[in-house]
Design a protein around this motif. Structure first.
Motif, PDB file in Angstrom:
ATOM      1  N   GLN A 120      19.370  66.821 106.139  1.00 15.94           N
ATOM      2  CA  GLN A 120      19.186  65.432 106.534  1.00 15.94           C
ATOM      3  C   GLN A 120      20.469  64.638 106.338  1.00 15.94           C
ATOM      4  O   GLN A 120      20.864  64.339 105.218  1.00 15.94           O
ATOM      5  N   MET A 121      21.103  64.334 107.475  1.00 14.14           N
ATOM      6  CA  MET A 121      22.336  63.541 107.477  1.00 14.14           C
ATOM      7  C   MET A 121      22.270  62.565 108.642  1.00 14.14           C
ATOM      8  O   MET A 121      21.531  62.791 109.597  1.00 14.14           O
ATOM      9  N   PRO A 122      23.054  61.487 108.583  1.00 15.39           N
ATOM     10  CA  PRO A 122      23.103  60.575 109.716  1.00 15.39           C
ATOM     11  C   PRO A 122      23.762  61.242 110.921  1.00 15.39           C
ATOM     12  O   PRO A 122      24.495  62.221 110.775  1.00 15.39           O
ATOM     13  N   GLY A 123      23.513  60.677 112.096  1.00 21.07           N
ATOM     14  CA  GLY A 123      24.015  61.303 113.321  1.00 21.07           C
ATOM     15  C   GLY A 123      23.250  62.584 113.557  1.00 21.07           C
ATOM     16  O   GLY A 123      22.030  62.625 113.419  1.00 21.07           O
ATOM     17  N   LYS A 124      23.959  63.640 113.884  1.00 21.45           N
ATOM     18  CA  LYS A 124      23.294  64.942 114.018  1.00 21.45           C
ATOM     19  C   LYS A 124      22.826  65.391 112.641  1.00 21.45           C
ATOM     20  O   LYS A 124      23.548  65.249 111.660  1.00 21.45           O
ATOM     21  N   ASP A 125      21.614  65.961 112.575  1.00 21.26           N
ATOM     22  CA  ASP A 125      21.195  66.516 111.290  1.00 21.26           C
ATOM     23  C   ASP A 125      21.878  67.874 111.103  1.00 21.26           C
ATOM     24  O   ASP A 125      22.577  68.366 112.001  1.00 21.26           O
ATOM     25  N   GLY A 126      21.701  68.461 109.938  1.00 16.93           N
ATOM     26  CA  GLY A 126      22.388  69.706 109.635  1.00 16.93           C
ATOM     27  C   GLY A 126      22.020  70.852 110.556  1.00 16.93           C
ATOM     28  O   GLY A 126      22.851  71.720 110.834  1.00 16.93           O
ATOM     29  N   LEU A 127      20.787  70.857 111.059  1.00 21.27           N
ATOM     30  CA  LEU A 127      20.358  71.930 111.948  1.00 21.27           C
ATOM     31  C   LEU A 127      21.012  71.787 113.314  1.00 21.27           C
ATOM     32  O   LEU A 127      21.433  72.780 113.925  1.00 21.27           O
ATOM     33  N   GLU A 128      21.108  70.548 113.806  1.00 18.48           N
ATOM     34  CA  GLU A 128      21.807  70.308 115.076  1.00 18.48           C
ATOM     35  C   GLU A 128      23.290  70.619 114.934  1.00 18.48           C
ATOM     36  O   GLU A 128      23.900  71.237 115.819  1.00 18.48           O
ATOM     37  N   ALA A 129      23.879  70.191 113.814  1.00 14.11           N
ATOM     38  CA  ALA A 129      25.297  70.454 113.563  1.00 14.11           C
ATOM     39  C   ALA A 129      25.552  71.958 113.458  1.00 14.11           C
ATOM     40  O   ALA A 129      26.571  72.464 113.942  1.00 14.11           O
ATOM     41  N   ALA A 130      24.620  72.677 112.839  1.00 11.63           N
ATOM     42  CA  ALA A 130      24.759  74.132 112.704  1.00 11.63           C
ATOM     43  C   ALA A 130      24.773  74.799 114.079  1.00 11.63           C
ATOM     44  O   ALA A 130      25.610  75.670 114.348  1.00 11.63           O
TER      45      ALA A 130
END
Length: 201
Positions: free
Chosen positions: A56-66
């Motif tokens: 859970q992070m702002p912008g893209k979450d960690g799964l999207e970023a991954a």
């Protein structure tokens, strides 16, 4: 030397993780970012071996970023490190290209061990979460039901969801009804809550 990129929106947690990893003679933290939107650019600049991403992070979450990182730089191995050990997150993380999934309340030595093992080509998954994931099973939601619930979770009207996803209002109602039934919920708000608790959303 194992080069690590850290992504976590909580500066104190990010700093603590960096300190733990930097104490190891064979690990070096080469970049730290606070949002999912910054991960790919930081990885291109710092050339890490491992990216340690919060969910859970702002912008893209960690799964999207991954997923974005895996597509662009497949040689970078990804470990999801999160407070939220939800079975659905585990399945989504593996689909996104992650090689590891650890929870933040694990002892520091487990995190260090996970970094080394993933760097050596192994997969590392928190054992309790793996067992729970097998017991819970995969998400019952179709991709479209997932999208409709994701857009509806902020309280958007059926018309708003239809516009956002370029669907008819009737189609949106059908997907919402199906998602409510599949999650065992009584309302769409409850369907959203249950889906988030399981990590399906």
């Amino acid at each position: 030397m194992i080069r690590v990129l850290l992504a976590d929106d909580q500066a104190m947690v990010r700093g603590a993780l960096a300190t733990v990893l930097d104490l190891e003679s064979d690990i070096e933290v080469v970049a730290q970012v606070g949002s999912g939107d910054e991960v790919l650019a930081a990885a291109k600049e710092s050339e890490p071996d491992i990216a340690l991403l919060d969910v859970q992070m702002p912008g893209k979450d960690g799964l999207e970023a991954a997923a974005e990182l895996h597509r662009a730089l497949p040689s970078v191995r990804i470990i999801i490190c999160t407070t939220f050990g939800r079975p659905g997150y585990l399945a989504r993380a593996m689909t996104a290209g992650a090689s590891g999934f650890v929870v933040k309340d694990a002892p520091p030595e487990q995190l260090v061990d996970a970094v080394r093992r993933v760097h050596s080509g192994l997969r590392v998954v928190d054992p309790a979460l793996a067992a729970e994931s097998l017991a819970t099973g995969a998400s019952p939601l179709t991709a479209r039901e997932h999208d409709v619930l994701a857009v509806a979770k902020d309280g958007s009207t059926v018309a708003d969801v239809a516009r956002a996803l370029h669907l008819s209002e009737g189609t949106v109602r059908n997907h919402l009804s199906s998602a409510i039934g599949k999650t065992g919920a009584r309302t769409r708000a409850e369907a959203v809550r249950l889906s988030e608790e399981h990590g399906w959303l």
